[in-house]
Design a protein around this motif. Sequence first.
Motif, PDB file in Angstrom:
ATOM      1  N   VAL A 197       0.861  -1.187   0.000  1.00  0.00           N
ATOM      2  CA  VAL A 197       0.000   0.000   0.000  1.00  0.00           C
ATOM      3  C   VAL A 197       0.897   1.236   0.000  1.00  0.00           C
ATOM      4  O   VAL A 197       1.760   1.388   0.870  1.00  0.00           O
ATOM      5  CB  VAL A 197      -0.941   0.005   1.216  1.00  0.00           C
ATOM      6  CG1 VAL A 197      -1.780   1.278   1.229  1.00  0.00           C
ATOM      7  CG2 VAL A 197      -1.844  -1.221   1.191  1.00  0.00           C
ATOM      8  N   ARG A 218      -3.942   9.680  -0.821  1.00  0.00           N
ATOM      9  CA  ARG A 218      -4.804   8.505  -0.768  1.00  0.00           C
ATOM     10  C   ARG A 218      -3.957   7.232  -0.636  1.00  0.00           C
ATOM     11  O   ARG A 218      -2.748   7.244  -0.875  1.00  0.00           O
ATOM     12  CB  ARG A 218      -5.670   8.425  -2.025  1.00  0.00           C
ATOM     13  CG  ARG A 218      -6.540   9.662  -2.197  1.00  0.00           C
ATOM     14  CD  ARG A 218      -7.559   9.490  -3.278  1.00  0.00           C
ATOM     15  NE  ARG A 218      -8.273  10.739  -3.532  1.00  0.00           N
ATOM     16  CZ  ARG A 218      -9.260  10.877  -4.395  1.00  0.00           C
ATOM     17  NH1 ARG A 218      -9.672   9.828  -5.091  1.00  0.00           N
ATOM     18  NH2 ARG A 218      -9.847  12.046  -4.582  1.00  0.00           N
ATOM     19  N   HIS A 219      -4.609   6.165  -0.261  1.00  0.00           N
ATOM     20  CA  HIS A 219      -3.936   4.883  -0.125  1.00  0.00           C
ATOM     21  C   HIS A 219      -4.224   4.046  -1.369  1.00  0.00           C
ATOM     22  O   HIS A 219      -5.396   3.774  -1.675  1.00  0.00           O
ATOM     23  CB  HIS A 219      -4.409   4.145   1.134  1.00  0.00           C
ATOM     24  CG  HIS A 219      -4.092   4.868   2.400  1.00  0.00           C
ATOM     25  ND1 HIS A 219      -4.963   5.766   2.982  1.00  0.00           N
ATOM     26  CD2 HIS A 219      -2.990   4.846   3.190  1.00  0.00           C
ATOM     27  CE1 HIS A 219      -4.431   6.243   4.089  1.00  0.00           C
ATOM     28  NE2 HIS A 219      -3.229   5.713   4.237  1.00  0.00           N
ATOM     29  N   VAL A 220      -3.171   3.653  -2.081  1.00  0.00           N
ATOM     30  CA  VAL A 220      -3.320   2.890  -3.319  1.00  0.00           C
ATOM     31  C   VAL A 220      -2.516   1.598  -3.201  1.00  0.00           C
ATOM     32  O   VAL A 220      -1.592   1.491  -2.388  1.00  0.00           O
ATOM     33  CB  VAL A 220      -2.843   3.702  -4.540  1.00  0.00           C
ATOM     34  CG1 VAL A 220      -3.698   4.950  -4.713  1.00  0.00           C
ATOM     35  CG2 VAL A 220      -1.374   4.092  -4.409  1.00  0.00           C
ATOM     36  N   VAL A 221      -2.866   0.638  -4.030  1.00  0.00           N
ATOM     37  CA  VAL A 221      -2.213  -0.672  -4.016  1.00  0.00           C
ATOM     38  C   VAL A 221      -1.280  -0.761  -5.211  1.00  0.00           C
ATOM     39  O   VAL A 221      -1.679  -0.473  -6.347  1.00  0.00           O
ATOM     40  CB  VAL A 221      -3.256  -1.808  -4.067  1.00  0.00           C
ATOM     41  CG1 VAL A 221      -2.559  -3.173  -4.053  1.00  0.00           C
ATOM     42  CG2 VAL A 221      -4.221  -1.698  -2.898  1.00  0.00           C
ATOM     43  N   GLY A 238      -6.606   2.194  -6.801  1.00  0.00           N
ATOM     44  CA  GLY A 238      -7.158   2.542  -5.490  1.00  0.00           C
ATOM     45  C   GLY A 238      -7.533   1.377  -4.584  1.00  0.00           C
ATOM     46  O   GLY A 238      -7.045   1.315  -3.472  1.00  0.00           O
ATOM     47  N   ASN A 282     -11.727   4.350  -3.315  1.00  0.00           N
ATOM     48  CA  ASN A 282     -11.284   5.738  -3.104  1.00  0.00           C
ATOM     49  C   ASN A 282     -11.204   6.562  -4.387  1.00  0.00           C
ATOM     50  O   ASN A 282     -10.696   7.693  -4.365  1.00  0.00           O
ATOM     51  CB  ASN A 282      -9.911   5.755  -2.412  1.00  0.00           C
ATOM     52  CG  ASN A 282      -8.895   4.904  -3.125  1.00  0.00           C
ATOM     53  OD1 ASN A 282      -8.990   4.683  -4.324  1.00  0.00           O
ATOM     54  ND2 ASN A 282      -7.911   4.410  -2.386  1.00  0.00           N
ATOM     55  N   TYR A 329      -9.270   1.637   5.806  1.00  0.00           N
ATOM     56  CA  TYR A 329      -7.913   2.190   5.636  1.00  0.00           C
ATOM     57  C   TYR A 329      -7.707   2.686   4.209  1.00  0.00           C
ATOM     58  O   TYR A 329      -7.149   3.761   3.989  1.00  0.00           O
ATOM     59  CB  TYR A 329      -6.889   1.119   5.995  1.00  0.00           C
ATOM     60  CG  TYR A 329      -5.455   1.533   5.789  1.00  0.00           C
ATOM     61  CD1 TYR A 329      -4.879   2.530   6.576  1.00  0.00           C
ATOM     62  CD2 TYR A 329      -4.669   0.923   4.819  1.00  0.00           C
ATOM     63  CE1 TYR A 329      -3.563   2.902   6.392  1.00  0.00           C
ATOM     64  CE2 TYR A 329      -3.350   1.293   4.633  1.00  0.00           C
ATOM     65  CZ  TYR A 329      -2.806   2.279   5.422  1.00  0.00           C
ATOM     66  OH  TYR A 329      -1.495   2.658   5.240  1.00  0.00           O
ATOM     67  N   LEU A 330      -8.184   1.915   3.219  1.00  0.00           N
ATOM     68  CA  LEU A 330      -8.032   2.339   1.829  1.00  0.00           C
ATOM     69  C   LEU A 330      -8.946   3.517   1.487  1.00  0.00           C
ATOM     70  O   LEU A 330      -8.615   4.333   0.631  1.00  0.00           O
ATOM     71  CB  LEU A 330      -8.317   1.167   0.888  1.00  0.00           C
ATOM     72  CG  LEU A 330      -7.313   0.009   0.899  1.00  0.00           C
ATOM     73  CD1 LEU A 330      -7.756  -1.078  -0.060  1.00  0.00           C
ATOM     74  CD2 LEU A 330      -5.918   0.487   0.536  1.00  0.00           C
ATOM     75  N   LYS A 331     -10.103   3.589   2.156  1.00  0.00           N
ATOM     76  CA  LYS A 331     -11.023   4.701   1.883  1.00  0.00           C
ATOM     77  C   LYS A 331     -10.549   6.016   2.501  1.00  0.00           C
ATOM     78  O   LYS A 331     -10.924   7.083   2.035  1.00  0.00           O
ATOM     79  CB  LYS A 331     -12.417   4.365   2.418  1.00  0.00           C
ATOM     80  CG  LYS A 331     -13.122   3.250   1.652  1.00  0.00           C
ATOM     81  CD  LYS A 331     -14.496   2.967   2.253  1.00  0.00           C
ATOM     82  CE  LYS A 331     -15.206   1.848   1.517  1.00  0.00           C
ATOM     83  NZ  LYS A 331     -16.536   1.539   2.104  1.00  0.00           N
TER      84      LYS A 331
END
Length: 251
Positions: A109, A120-123, A137, A142, A233-235
């Motif tokens: 992440v 933002r949190h992205v993969v 995302g 997100n 967490y990702l949102k």
Amino acid sequence: QTTMTGSPRNYQLGRSGVMRWTSSAAFSKKAKYRFVKKGQKATKKAAKKPTMVEKKIGGDKNGGTRMVQAKRMRKSYETQELPHRLQTRKNRFRDHVRKLRASITPGTVLIPVAGPYKGRHVVFLKQLGTGLLLVTGPYVLNGCPLRRINQRYVIATKTKLDIKDISIPEKINDQYFKKQRTKKTKPADGEIFEAKKEKYVVSEDRKEDQVAVDKQIVAAIKKRDDKKVFFSYLKSDFNLKNHQYPHKMVF
């Protein structure tokens, strides 16, 4: 002025401060370039290939032989020089070695610190041929779609997602993200100010690829024990409050 043994050939003319020969003339007069240093062998120059070659010709009245060019001239020459790539000693960008930070592995992440999706949190999915990172995302969580980002502008966290079973289409590469530019046409009379810029519209193929990748990532998140926390967490967006310093944090 009479020359004496041991006296230099290049001397001062009177008291004017002007030398008899210039430095370049004195160098050529001494002819140091002709001498070979001790222990050094003079390199032999390769013999020049003849430009004309004698060729035998049949027939009684043709003289028997004729001098022709050893290397034939081209039959035709281009009237216009076309653009071509110049050769340089430097390594081209396509020949560079693509490196990846040890903290970034598939499924990590990341937090972008620049661009429209910063914070933002992205993969992270994979590294492309140009060295850019392919992230998502996912979009359903997100709003961050499949996009490329330089690894300089991301913060790698210790949170990781298992994406071994996720298959990414091979067509998603650097060419996949290249913008398709339309050819410009000359405006007609009176249409100079009426012409409007074309807005970017996402193609249907991209939408299908995005949905296919998002489904696999969401399914991988649901397999985790902390899936509810991971979804939130990702949102969420990354932000700092008072007395919080990034250089003292562990992501």
